[in-house]
Write a protein that holds these residues in place. Structure first.
Motif: not given
Length: 328
Positions: A40-66
């Motif tokens: 959540g907002w802790r990420g931009p607050l602390d600079g805690d980030a990760t790259p997001l690309d197409i391989p990173a989101v592959r297969g996540i459509l049916p998954r709960g949570g985030t």
């Protein structure tokens, strides 16, 4: 263009579908690069980030949570919170930030846009379905389905033992989950926060039900309150105890709690979350900051985030009265 993404507040079925749609369309059609902020907002607050690309989101459509994690962090409560967020967005060279969350998360986004010029686009998320600017929020359909299945299952044990089954569902301020799941599950009493209940009337409905061959199911939202009393912590357990004491009928309470948030999203929630993601990245492309995507009928529209979070969408008394024919 580089775009940030975060998910805030309580977890919700469909969050990953939004992330996937944003990245897929943003990369494939616009050539954008994405950074995901953790928790959540802790990420931009602390600079805690990760790259997001197409391989990173592959297969996540049916998954709960985030996959990005979530939290209820309030950056305005943190020392120099706004400055830190702006610095971290600049550090990652971001041109916009897509904020996926409920009322509290989106109110923060609205303030950042309106008061500090931070370029945010909102996506509504809540199992409570209580944001006034959109007809539906993703996560709600899944939660109602889970609650309805639980009620269906509890009917058989209620009838087998001739006891009252109280089912407490989520809904601290609004009763949409209770109303929909209670009606769909054939509950004999439905109690919502918008309408204070008369305990004597509830007991009368319960007693009436025992005159037939069926045992009663009472569905109560966690924020429902008795007419002549203050808010009750653990209203389901309290209600079961009171019903048993006043009627002499054995009562048991099931609190569904966070099970309503968990697991795979329903088909409708995947569909809605995906469409929200596709339209959110379009809003970023158009520079339409300060807007939230919303469902109106079958159309996805954009509304000011501040308008979307100005008031809760509550259960209309007339709508609640419609289901009263099934009480007792």
């Amino acid at each position: 263009m580089r775009v940030g993404v975060l998910t805030g507040g309580g977890d919700c079925p469909g969050l990953n579908a939004v992330i996937r749609a944003i990245v897929r369309k943003g990369v494939q059609e616009y050539g954008y690069e994405f950074t995901g902020f953790r928790d959540g907002w802790r990420g931009p607050l602390d600079g805690d980030a990760t790259p997001l690309d197409i391989p990173a989101v592959r297969g996540i459509l049916p998954r709960g949570g985030t996959i990005l994690g979530s939290s209820r962090t309030d950056p305005f409560a943190a020392p120099d919170g706004v400055r830190r967020i702006r610095e971290n967005l600049a550090k990652h060279e971001l041109d916009g930030l897509i904020v996926i969350g409920g009322a509290d998360t989106l109110r923060t986004a609205a303030r950042l846009v309106d008061e500090y010029g931070v370029p945010c686009v909102g996506v509504p998320k809540t199992i409570d379905n209580d944001l006034s600017a959109t007809d539906w929020t993703f996560g709600f359909d899944t939660a109602v389905g889970i609650a309805t299945e639980a009620i269906d299952r509890l009917h058989t044990t209620a009838e087998s033992h001739r006891r009252v089954l109280v089912v407490e569902v989520m809904g601290r301020h609004t009763g949409w989950v209770a109303l929909h799941s209670g009606l769909a599950g054939g509950a004999n009493v439905i109690l919502v926060p918008e309408q204070r209940f008369d305990l004597d009337q509830v007991c009368a409905w319960v007693t009436s039900r025992f005159k037939s061959t069926y045992a009663p199911i009472v569905v109560v939202a966690e924020g429902a309150r008795p007419r002549d009393g203050a808010a009750v912590s653990g209203v389901g357990e309290w209600l079961g105890t009171e019903i048993e004491r006043r009627t002499g009928k054995e009562a048991r309470t099931t609190v569904l709690g966070h099970v309503q948030r968990g697991g795979t999203p329903s088909a409708f929630d995947r569909w809605l979350a995906t469409r929200f993601g596709l339209h959110a990245i379009d809003a970023v492309r158009d520079g339409d900051h300060g807007k939230m995507v919303a469902l109106r009928g079958t159309d996805i529209v954009r509304v000011p985030i501040s308008e979307a979070t100005a008031r809760l969408k509550t259960v209309d008394p007339a709508l609640y009265a419609e289901v009263g024919v099934f009480f007792g």
